[in-house]
Scaffold this motif. Structure first.
Motif, mmCIF file in Angstrom:
data_model
loop_
_atom_site.group_PDB
_atom_site.id
_atom_site.type_symbol
_atom_site.label_atom_id
_atom_site.label_comp_id
_atom_site.label_asym_id
_atom_site.label_seq_id
_atom_site.Cartn_x
_atom_site.Cartn_y
_atom_site.Cartn_z
ATOM 1 N N LEU A 163 -11.620 -20.517 19.151
ATOM 2 C CA LEU A 163 -11.395 -19.244 18.458
ATOM 3 C C LEU A 163 -11.319 -19.456 16.946
ATOM 4 C CD1 LEU A 163 -8.692 -17.590 20.758
ATOM 5 C CD2 LEU A 163 -11.119 -16.995 20.610
ATOM 6 N N GLN A 164 -12.021 -18.615 16.214
ATOM 7 C CA GLN A 164 -12.043 -18.715 14.750
ATOM 8 C C GLN A 164 -12.047 -17.324 14.125
ATOM 9 O OE1 GLN A 164 -11.804 -21.492 12.992
ATOM 10 N NE2 GLN A 164 -11.909 -22.861 14.766
ATOM 11 N N MET A 165 -11.432 -17.213 12.961
ATOM 12 C CA MET A 165 -11.527 -15.964 12.199
ATOM 13 C C MET A 165 -12.979 -15.758 11.757
ATOM 14 S SD MET A 165 -8.152 -16.240 9.765
ATOM 15 C CE MET A 165 -8.828 -17.679 8.947
ATOM 16 N N GLY A 166 -13.368 -14.514 11.650
ATOM 17 C CA GLY A 166 -14.719 -14.214 11.191
ATOM 18 C C GLY A 166 -15.738 -14.116 12.305
ATOM 19 N N GLU A 167 -15.331 -14.327 13.557
ATOM 20 C CA GLU A 167 -16.277 -14.215 14.666
ATOM 21 C C GLU A 167 -16.747 -12.776 14.848
ATOM 22 O OE1 GLU A 167 -14.876 -15.681 18.373
ATOM 23 O OE2 GLU A 167 -14.356 -17.661 17.615
ATOM 24 N N ILE A 168 -15.868 -11.832 14.589
ATOM 25 C CA ILE A 168 -16.175 -10.424 14.780
ATOM 26 C C ILE A 168 -15.698 -9.637 13.558
ATOM 27 C CG2 ILE A 168 -16.223 -10.326 17.300
ATOM 28 C CD1 ILE A 168 -13.316 -9.834 17.370
ATOM 29 N N THR A 169 -16.066 -8.375 13.518
ATOM 30 C CA THR A 169 -15.702 -7.502 12.406
ATOM 31 C C THR A 169 -14.206 -7.562 12.139
ATOM 32 O OG1 THR A 169 -17.511 -6.017 13.003
ATOM 33 C CG2 THR A 169 -15.822 -5.141 11.531
ATOM 34 N N ASP A 170 -13.852 -7.659 10.866
ATOM 35 C CA ASP A 170 -12.437 -7.811 10.527
ATOM 36 C C ASP A 170 -11.680 -6.501 10.756
ATOM 37 O OD1 ASP A 170 -10.254 -9.245 9.767
ATOM 38 O OD2 ASP A 170 -10.535 -8.899 7.613
ATOM 39 N N GLY A 171 -10.389 -6.628 10.885
ATOM 40 C CA GLY A 171 -9.511 -5.494 11.140
ATOM 41 C C GLY A 171 -8.522 -5.873 12.231
ATOM 42 N N THR A 172 -7.699 -4.901 12.644
ATOM 43 C CA THR A 172 -6.735 -5.149 13.714
ATOM 44 C C THR A 172 -6.745 -3.947 14.654
ATOM 45 O OG1 THR A 172 -5.345 -6.401 12.166
ATOM 46 C CG2 THR A 172 -4.353 -5.776 14.259
ATOM 47 N N ALA A 173 -7.619 -4.014 15.655
ATOM 48 C CA ALA A 173 -7.754 -2.928 16.632
ATOM 49 C C ALA A 173 -6.917 -3.266 17.857
ATOM 50 C CB ALA A 173 -9.222 -2.717 16.996
ATOM 51 N N ILE A 174 -5.612 -3.063 17.756
ATOM 52 C CA ILE A 174 -4.703 -3.432 18.844
ATOM 53 C C ILE A 174 -5.032 -2.653 20.117
ATOM 54 C CG2 ILE A 174 -2.292 -3.367 19.602
ATOM 55 C CD1 ILE A 174 -1.481 -3.886 16.691
ATOM 56 N N GLY A 175 -5.304 -1.363 19.982
ATOM 57 C CA GLY A 175 -5.631 -0.548 21.150
ATOM 58 C C GLY A 175 -6.872 -1.050 21.864
ATOM 59 N N LEU A 176 -7.915 -1.394 21.102
ATOM 60 C CA LEU A 176 -9.159 -1.869 21.698
ATOM 61 C C LEU A 176 -8.957 -3.229 22.376
ATOM 62 C CD1 LEU A 176 -12.148 -1.521 22.176
ATOM 63 C CD2 LEU A 176 -12.593 -2.428 19.881
ATOM 64 N N GLY A 177 -8.194 -4.095 21.716
ATOM 65 C CA GLY A 177 -7.910 -5.394 22.326
ATOM 66 C C GLY A 177 -7.150 -5.244 23.634
ATOM 67 N N LEU A 178 -6.183 -4.313 23.651
ATOM 68 C CA LEU A 178 -5.395 -4.082 24.854
ATOM 69 C C LEU A 178 -6.251 -3.483 25.961
ATOM 70 C CD1 LEU A 178 -2.675 -4.172 26.244
ATOM 71 C CD2 LEU A 178 -2.069 -2.008 25.114
ATOM 72 N N GLU A 179 -7.103 -2.543 25.631
ATOM 73 C CA GLU A 179 -7.982 -1.931 26.635
ATOM 74 C C GLU A 179 -8.926 -2.973 27.249
ATOM 75 O OE1 GLU A 179 -10.121 1.370 25.093
ATOM 76 O OE2 GLU A 179 -8.335 2.611 24.764
ATOM 77 N N THR A 180 -9.461 -3.857 26.420
ATOM 78 C CA THR A 180 -10.368 -4.892 26.925
ATOM 79 C C THR A 180 -9.643 -5.801 27.908
ATOM 80 O OG1 THR A 180 -11.550 -4.838 24.802
ATOM 81 C CG2 THR A 180 -11.965 -6.728 26.242
ATOM 82 N N ALA A 181 -8.392 -6.148 27.597
ATOM 83 C CA ALA A 181 -7.599 -6.979 28.503
ATOM 84 C C ALA A 181 -7.301 -6.244 29.802
ATOM 85 C CB ALA A 181 -6.303 -7.405 27.812
ATOM 86 N N ILE A 182 -7.012 -4.940 29.701
ATOM 87 C CA ILE A 182 -6.739 -4.134 30.899
ATOM 88 C C ILE A 182 -7.946 -4.122 31.831
ATOM 89 C CG2 ILE A 182 -6.330 -1.779 31.725
ATOM 90 C CD1 ILE A 182 -4.640 -1.366 29.141
ATOM 91 N N ASN A 183 -9.141 -4.024 31.254
ATOM 92 C CA ASN A 183 -10.370 -4.008 32.061
ATOM 93 C C ASN A 183 -10.540 -5.296 32.866
ATOM 94 O OD1 ASN A 183 -11.245 -1.437 31.392
ATOM 95 N ND2 ASN A 183 -12.333 -2.141 29.551
ATOM 96 N N ARG A 184 -9.979 -6.370 32.371
ATOM 97 C CA ARG A 184 -10.069 -7.648 33.083
ATOM 98 C C ARG A 184 -9.091 -7.712 34.249
ATOM 99 N NH1 ARG A 184 -14.201 -8.178 31.265
ATOM 100 N NH2 ARG A 184 -14.509 -8.640 33.452
ATOM 101 N N LEU A 185 -8.079 -6.824 34.233
ATOM 102 C CA LEU A 185 -7.015 -6.910 35.229
ATOM 103 C C LEU A 185 -6.960 -5.733 36.200
ATOM 104 C CD1 LEU A 185 -4.029 -8.164 33.016
ATOM 105 C CD2 LEU A 185 -5.095 -9.423 34.886
ATOM 106 N N ARG A 186 -7.602 -4.626 35.882
ATOM 107 C CA ARG A 186 -7.358 -3.400 36.653
ATOM 108 C C ARG A 186 -7.782 -3.520 38.113
ATOM 109 N NH1 ARG A 186 -11.789 0.861 34.135
ATOM 110 N NH2 ARG A 186 -13.682 -0.280 34.751
ATOM 111 N N ASP A 187 -8.761 -4.377 38.426
ATOM 112 C CA ASP A 187 -9.202 -4.550 39.815
ATOM 113 C C ASP A 187 -8.547 -5.755 40.482
ATOM 114 O OD1 ASP A 187 -10.920 -2.344 39.664
ATOM 115 O OD2 ASP A 187 -12.521 -3.563 38.785
ATOM 116 N N SER A 188 -7.635 -6.401 39.777
ATOM 117 C CA SER A 188 -6.976 -7.581 40.325
ATOM 118 C C SER A 188 -6.027 -7.195 41.458
ATOM 119 C CB SER A 188 -6.189 -8.308 39.229
ATOM 120 O OG SER A 188 -5.321 -9.278 39.787
ATOM 121 N N GLU A 189 -5.972 -8.039 42.498
ATOM 122 C CA GLU A 189 -5.057 -7.820 43.615
ATOM 123 C C GLU A 189 -3.896 -8.814 43.583
ATOM 124 O OE1 GLU A 189 -7.316 -7.952 47.194
ATOM 125 O OE2 GLU A 189 -8.507 -6.166 46.703
ATOM 126 N N ALA A 190 -3.676 -9.446 42.425
ATOM 127 C CA ALA A 190 -2.587 -10.416 42.294
ATOM 128 C C ALA A 190 -1.238 -9.737 42.429
ATOM 129 C CB ALA A 190 -2.678 -11.130 40.942
#
Length: 335
Positions: A163-190
Protein backbone atom coordinates in the motif's frame (compact mmCIF):
# COMPACT_ATOMS: atom_id res chain seq x y z
CA UNK A 1 16.40 -37.76 9.32
CA UNK A 2 12.86 -36.73 8.29
CA UNK A 3 11.45 -40.29 8.48
CA UNK A 4 12.95 -40.85 11.95
CA UNK A 5 11.16 -37.75 13.26
CA UNK A 6 7.84 -39.47 12.48
CA UNK A 7 8.59 -42.22 15.03
CA UNK A 8 7.24 -42.20 18.56
CA UNK A 9 7.72 -44.78 21.32
CA UNK A 10 5.11 -46.22 23.67
CA UNK A 11 7.81 -47.06 26.25
CA UNK A 12 10.58 -44.48 25.68
CA UNK A 13 12.16 -45.28 29.07
CA UNK A 14 13.49 -48.52 27.51
CA UNK A 15 15.65 -46.64 24.99
CA UNK A 16 18.55 -45.82 27.38
CA UNK A 17 19.03 -49.58 27.81
CA UNK A 18 20.42 -49.79 24.26
CA UNK A 19 23.67 -48.43 25.70
CA UNK A 20 24.07 -51.53 27.89
CA UNK A 21 25.10 -54.03 25.13
CA UNK A 22 27.50 -51.45 23.73
CA UNK A 23 29.07 -50.85 27.14
CA UNK A 24 29.40 -54.60 27.77
CA UNK A 25 31.08 -55.06 24.41
CA UNK A 26 33.61 -52.29 25.09
CA UNK A 27 34.29 -53.65 28.59
CA UNK A 28 34.74 -57.21 27.27
CA UNK A 29 37.13 -56.07 24.55
CA UNK A 30 39.29 -54.29 27.11
CA UNK A 31 39.28 -57.36 29.37
CA UNK A 32 40.36 -59.62 26.50
CA UNK A 33 43.12 -57.20 25.63
CA UNK A 34 44.50 -57.44 29.14
CA UNK A 35 44.47 -61.26 29.05
CA UNK A 36 46.34 -61.59 25.74
CA UNK A 37 49.96 -62.70 26.00
CA UNK A 38 52.65 -61.97 23.48
CA UNK A 39 54.89 -64.54 21.81
CA UNK A 40 58.30 -63.35 20.74
CA UNK A 41 59.48 -64.77 17.40
CA UNK A 42 62.74 -64.05 15.61
CA UNK A 43 60.77 -63.66 12.36
CA UNK A 44 57.12 -63.69 11.26
CA UNK A 45 57.84 -65.36 7.95
CA UNK A 46 56.55 -68.67 9.22
CA UNK A 47 53.17 -67.33 10.31
CA UNK A 48 52.55 -64.79 7.56
CA UNK A 49 50.28 -67.15 5.65
CA UNK A 50 48.10 -68.01 8.67
CA UNK A 51 45.92 -64.91 8.19
CA UNK A 52 42.75 -65.28 6.10
CA UNK A 53 39.35 -63.67 5.61
CA UNK A 54 38.03 -65.96 8.35
CA UNK A 55 40.46 -64.61 10.91
CA UNK A 56 39.59 -61.08 9.79
CA UNK A 57 35.80 -61.54 10.15
CA UNK A 58 35.75 -63.67 13.31
CA UNK A 59 36.34 -60.69 15.70
CA UNK A 60 33.29 -59.00 14.18
CA UNK A 61 30.87 -61.68 15.39
CA UNK A 62 30.32 -59.99 18.77
CA UNK A 63 29.30 -56.83 16.91
CA UNK A 64 26.44 -58.76 15.31
CA UNK A 65 25.32 -59.76 18.77
CA UNK A 66 25.48 -56.15 19.96
CA UNK A 67 23.52 -54.89 16.94
CA UNK A 68 20.91 -57.63 17.44
CA UNK A 69 20.43 -56.76 21.12
CA UNK A 70 20.19 -53.02 20.35
CA UNK A 71 17.48 -53.63 17.74
CA UNK A 72 15.55 -55.92 20.11
CA UNK A 73 15.65 -53.29 22.84
CA UNK A 74 14.35 -50.68 20.37
CA UNK A 75 11.55 -53.13 19.49
CA UNK A 76 10.82 -53.49 23.21
CA UNK A 77 10.29 -49.69 23.39
CA UNK A 78 7.50 -50.28 20.83
CA UNK A 79 8.23 -47.80 18.05
CA UNK A 80 5.28 -46.48 16.06
CA UNK A 81 5.07 -44.48 12.86
CA UNK A 82 2.96 -41.42 13.55
CA UNK A 83 0.25 -41.05 10.91
CA UNK A 84 -1.88 -38.62 12.94
CA UNK A 85 -4.23 -36.33 11.09
CA UNK A 86 -5.75 -33.16 12.52
CA UNK A 87 -9.04 -31.75 11.31
CA UNK A 88 -9.99 -28.23 12.47
CA UNK A 89 -13.57 -27.07 12.17
CA UNK A 90 -14.51 -23.57 13.25
CA UNK A 91 -17.00 -20.81 12.59
CA UNK A 92 -14.40 -18.14 11.97
CA UNK A 93 -14.59 -14.38 11.80
CA UNK A 94 -14.56 -12.47 8.53
CA UNK A 95 -12.56 -9.25 8.82
CA UNK A 96 -12.03 -6.47 6.29
CA UNK A 97 -9.20 -4.03 6.99
CA UNK A 98 -10.05 -0.64 5.49
CA UNK A 99 -6.96 1.57 5.16
CA UNK A 100 -6.78 5.31 4.46
CA UNK A 101 -4.23 6.15 1.72
CA UNK A 102 -4.76 9.92 1.63
CA UNK A 103 -1.57 12.02 1.52
CA UNK A 104 -2.12 13.15 5.11
CA UNK A 105 -1.18 9.57 6.11
CA UNK A 106 2.38 10.61 5.28
CA UNK A 107 2.44 12.91 8.34
CA UNK A 108 5.52 12.42 10.46
CA UNK A 109 4.05 12.55 13.95
CA UNK A 110 4.47 8.77 13.73
CA UNK A 111 7.91 7.42 12.80
CA UNK A 112 8.58 7.23 9.89
CA UNK A 113 4.98 8.25 9.08
CA UNK A 114 1.39 7.31 9.89
CA UNK A 115 0.89 4.99 6.93
CA UNK A 116 4.01 2.88 7.49
CA UNK A 117 3.18 2.43 11.17
CA UNK A 118 -0.45 1.60 10.36
CA UNK A 119 0.69 -1.00 7.81
CA UNK A 120 3.13 -2.67 10.20
CA UNK A 121 0.62 -2.86 13.05
CA UNK A 122 -2.04 -4.25 10.69
CA UNK A 123 0.41 -6.92 9.47
CA UNK A 124 1.06 -7.99 13.06
CA UNK A 125 -2.69 -8.22 13.63
CA UNK A 126 -3.16 -10.42 10.55
CA UNK A 127 -0.47 -12.85 11.71
CA UNK A 128 -2.44 -13.49 14.92
CA UNK A 129 -5.72 -14.34 13.16
CA UNK A 130 -4.93 -17.94 12.25
CA UNK A 131 -8.42 -19.22 11.46
CA UNK A 132 -10.13 -16.08 10.11
CA UNK A 133 -10.72 -14.88 6.58
CA UNK A 134 -9.35 -11.39 6.02
CA UNK A 135 -9.92 -8.91 3.20
CA UNK A 136 -8.29 -5.58 2.41
CA UNK A 137 -9.86 -2.34 1.14
CA UNK A 138 -7.88 0.82 0.36
CA UNK A 139 -9.45 4.24 0.01
CA UNK A 140 -8.61 7.92 -0.37
CA UNK A 141 -10.79 10.04 -2.71
CA UNK A 142 -11.85 6.71 -4.23
CA UNK A 143 -11.91 3.16 -2.91
CA UNK A 144 -11.04 -0.28 -4.23
CA UNK A 145 -10.72 -3.85 -2.99
CA UNK A 146 -7.07 -4.80 -2.69
CA UNK A 147 -7.95 -8.35 -1.66
CA UNK A 148 -11.24 -10.21 -1.18
CA UNK A 149 -11.70 -12.36 1.90
CA UNK A 150 -9.04 -15.07 2.08
CA UNK A 151 -7.34 -17.36 4.58
CA UNK A 152 -4.02 -16.85 2.79
CA UNK A 153 -2.28 -14.64 5.35
CA UNK A 154 0.87 -14.35 3.26
CA UNK A 155 -1.08 -12.72 0.43
CA UNK A 156 -2.74 -10.25 2.81
CA UNK A 157 0.61 -9.47 4.42
CA UNK A 158 2.15 -8.74 1.03
CA UNK A 159 -0.79 -6.61 -0.13
CA UNK A 160 -0.66 -4.52 3.05
CA UNK A 161 3.08 -3.96 2.62
CA UNK A 162 2.47 -2.76 -0.96
CA UNK A 163 0.00 0.00 0.00
CA UNK A 164 1.28 3.45 -0.97
CA UNK A 165 -0.05 6.99 -1.01
CA UNK A 166 -0.85 8.27 -4.47
CA UNK A 167 -2.28 4.99 -5.77
CA UNK A 168 -5.70 6.58 -6.19
CA UNK A 169 -7.26 10.05 -6.28
CA UNK A 170 -6.43 11.98 -3.14
CA UNK A 171 -9.03 12.82 -0.53
CA UNK A 172 -10.76 11.03 2.34
CA UNK A 173 -13.96 9.30 1.23
CA UNK A 174 -14.80 7.49 4.47
CA UNK A 175 -18.31 6.60 3.31
CA UNK A 176 -17.07 5.10 0.05
CA UNK A 177 -14.35 3.13 1.81
CA UNK A 178 -16.89 1.78 4.29
CA UNK A 179 -19.37 0.83 1.56
CA UNK A 180 -16.66 -1.03 -0.37
CA UNK A 181 -15.78 -3.02 2.76
CA UNK A 182 -19.47 -3.78 3.38
CA UNK A 183 -19.78 -5.20 -0.14
CA UNK A 184 -17.04 -7.69 0.72
CA UNK A 185 -18.95 -8.89 3.79
CA UNK A 186 -22.68 -8.64 3.06
CA UNK A 187 -22.93 -12.18 1.62
CA UNK A 188 -20.68 -13.71 4.27
CA UNK A 189 -22.14 -16.50 6.42
CA UNK A 190 -19.47 -16.17 9.13
CA UNK A 191 -20.51 -16.14 12.77
CA UNK A 192 -19.04 -12.66 13.12
CA UNK A 193 -18.37 -9.99 10.49
CA UNK A 194 -16.26 -6.96 11.30
CA UNK A 195 -14.65 -3.98 9.58
CA UNK A 196 -11.63 -2.19 10.99
CA UNK A 197 -11.67 1.28 9.40
CA UNK A 198 -8.60 3.45 9.91
CA UNK A 199 -8.36 7.12 8.95
CA UNK A 200 -6.52 10.27 9.99
CA UNK A 201 -8.87 12.90 8.60
CA UNK A 202 -12.37 14.09 7.91
CA UNK A 203 -14.78 12.91 5.25
CA UNK A 204 -14.13 15.32 2.36
CA UNK A 205 -14.75 13.25 -0.79
CA UNK A 206 -17.35 10.89 -2.26
CA UNK A 207 -20.31 13.19 -1.63
CA UNK A 208 -22.81 10.60 -2.87
CA UNK A 209 -21.58 8.08 -0.32
CA UNK A 210 -22.51 9.33 3.13
CA UNK A 211 -20.66 7.63 6.03
CA UNK A 212 -23.84 7.74 8.15
CA UNK A 213 -25.80 5.88 5.48
CA UNK A 214 -22.98 3.34 5.11
CA UNK A 215 -23.09 2.75 8.88
CA UNK A 216 -26.83 2.01 8.69
CA UNK A 217 -26.20 -0.49 5.87
CA UNK A 218 -23.47 -2.18 7.92
CA UNK A 219 -25.88 -2.53 10.86
CA UNK A 220 -28.52 -4.02 8.55
CA UNK A 221 -26.08 -6.76 7.49
CA UNK A 222 -24.95 -7.44 11.04
CA UNK A 223 -21.48 -6.01 10.42
CA UNK A 224 -19.65 -4.50 13.39
CA UNK A 225 -17.33 -1.58 12.59
CA UNK A 226 -14.32 -0.65 14.68
CA UNK A 227 -13.11 2.83 13.74
CA UNK A 228 -9.61 4.14 14.46
CA UNK A 229 -8.64 7.80 14.28
CA UNK A 230 -4.89 8.27 13.80
CA UNK A 231 -2.90 11.40 14.60
CA UNK A 232 -1.19 13.10 17.52
CA UNK A 233 -3.40 16.23 17.28
CA UNK A 234 -0.26 18.35 17.41
CA UNK A 235 1.48 20.30 14.68
CA UNK A 236 3.60 18.03 12.51
CA UNK A 237 5.17 17.86 9.05
CA UNK A 238 2.57 16.69 6.55
CA UNK A 239 2.78 16.16 2.76
CA UNK A 240 1.38 19.18 0.93
CA UNK A 241 2.12 18.53 -2.76
CA UNK A 242 3.73 15.71 -4.80
CA UNK A 243 7.03 16.51 -6.53
CA UNK A 244 7.35 13.26 -8.49
CA UNK A 245 8.98 9.90 -7.88
CA UNK A 246 6.73 9.23 -4.91
CA UNK A 247 8.14 12.27 -3.06
CA UNK A 248 6.24 15.14 -1.48
CA UNK A 249 6.77 18.66 -0.22
CA UNK A 250 6.06 18.94 3.49
CA UNK A 251 4.71 21.77 5.57
CA UNK A 252 3.84 22.11 9.27
CA UNK A 253 0.15 21.30 9.74
CA UNK A 254 -2.14 20.39 12.60
CA UNK A 255 -4.37 17.64 11.21
CA UNK A 256 -7.89 16.99 12.47
CA UNK A 257 -9.81 13.75 12.94
CA UNK A 258 -13.60 13.70 12.86
CA UNK A 259 -14.02 11.98 16.21
CA UNK A 260 -17.77 12.57 16.22
CA UNK A 261 -18.35 10.87 12.87
CA UNK A 262 -16.10 7.90 13.66
CA UNK A 263 -17.74 7.43 17.05
CA UNK A 264 -21.19 7.52 15.39
CA UNK A 265 -20.21 4.83 12.85
CA UNK A 266 -18.90 2.59 15.64
CA UNK A 267 -21.91 3.13 17.90
CA UNK A 268 -24.42 2.59 15.07
CA UNK A 269 -22.86 -0.81 14.25
CA UNK A 270 -22.29 -1.98 17.83
CA UNK A 271 -18.56 -1.47 17.39
CA UNK A 272 -16.18 0.91 19.12
CA UNK A 273 -14.18 4.03 18.27
CA UNK A 274 -10.51 4.29 19.20
CA UNK A 275 -8.11 7.24 19.10
CA UNK A 276 -4.43 6.50 18.40
CA UNK A 277 -2.08 9.40 19.12
CA UNK A 278 1.14 7.39 18.85
CA UNK A 279 2.45 4.01 17.76
CA UNK A 280 2.00 2.38 21.17
CA UNK A 281 -1.67 3.39 21.32
CA UNK A 282 -2.28 2.03 17.82
CA UNK A 283 -0.66 -1.29 18.74
CA UNK A 284 -2.74 -1.57 21.91
CA UNK A 285 -5.93 -0.85 19.93
CA UNK A 286 -5.31 -3.74 17.56
CA UNK A 287 -4.42 -5.96 20.53
CA UNK A 288 -7.69 -4.98 22.19
CA UNK A 289 -9.71 -5.74 19.06
CA UNK A 290 -7.89 -9.06 18.76
CA UNK A 291 -8.98 -9.96 22.30
CA UNK A 292 -12.57 -8.80 21.72
CA UNK A 293 -13.02 -10.81 18.54
CA UNK A 294 -12.16 -14.36 19.56
CA UNK A 295 -13.77 -17.45 18.07
CA UNK A 296 -14.43 -20.77 19.75
CA UNK A 297 -12.40 -23.26 17.74
CA UNK A 298 -13.70 -26.83 17.68
CA UNK A 299 -10.78 -29.14 16.98
CA UNK A 300 -11.15 -32.82 16.17
CA UNK A 301 -7.94 -34.84 16.13
CA UNK A 302 -7.71 -38.31 14.62
CA UNK A 303 -4.65 -40.27 15.74
CA UNK A 304 -3.44 -43.21 13.67
CA UNK A 305 -0.25 -45.16 14.23
CA UNK A 306 1.53 -47.91 12.33
CA UNK A 307 3.33 -50.31 14.67
CA UNK A 308 6.96 -50.85 13.67
CA UNK A 309 8.33 -52.93 16.57
CA UNK A 310 8.11 -56.04 14.34
CA UNK A 311 10.54 -54.50 11.85
CA UNK A 312 13.22 -53.90 14.49
CA UNK A 313 12.57 -57.26 16.17
CA UNK A 314 12.80 -59.10 12.86
CA UNK A 315 16.11 -57.50 11.87
CA UNK A 316 17.49 -58.18 15.35
CA UNK A 317 16.54 -61.88 15.21
CA UNK A 318 17.97 -62.12 11.71
CA UNK A 319 21.31 -60.74 12.89
CA UNK A 320 21.30 -63.15 15.86
CA UNK A 321 20.66 -66.14 13.58
CA UNK A 322 23.34 -64.92 11.17
CA UNK A 323 25.85 -64.64 14.01
CA UNK A 324 25.03 -68.17 15.23
CA UNK A 325 25.29 -69.68 11.73
CA UNK A 326 28.61 -67.99 11.00
CA UNK A 327 30.06 -68.90 14.41
CA UNK A 328 29.36 -72.65 13.95
CA UNK A 329 30.05 -72.93 10.22
CA UNK A 330 32.47 -70.89 8.14
CA UNK A 331 33.88 -68.96 11.13
CA UNK A 332 34.00 -71.94 13.47
CA UNK A 333 37.05 -72.17 15.72
CA UNK A 334 38.73 -75.36 16.85
CA UNK A 335 39.55 -75.45 20.59
Amino acid sequence: MGWWNQFSFVYPWVLPLVLLPVALYVWNQRRLGERLVSLRLPTTAGVGELGSWRTTLRPLLPLLQVAALVLMLIALARPRLDLSEESVTAEGIDIVLTMDLSTSMGAQDFSPNRLEVAKEVARDFVRQREFDRIGLVAYAGEAYTKSPLTVDKQIIDRFISELQMGEITDGTAIGLGLETAINRLRDSEAASKIIILLTDGENNAGDRHKPEVAAEIARKYGIRVYTIGVGSGEETLMPSAPIGGGRYRFKPTRGTVDDKLLAYIAEETNGRYFRARDTEELESIYDYIDELEKTEIETTVFKRYEERFGFFLGIGLLLLVLETVLRYTVLKTIP
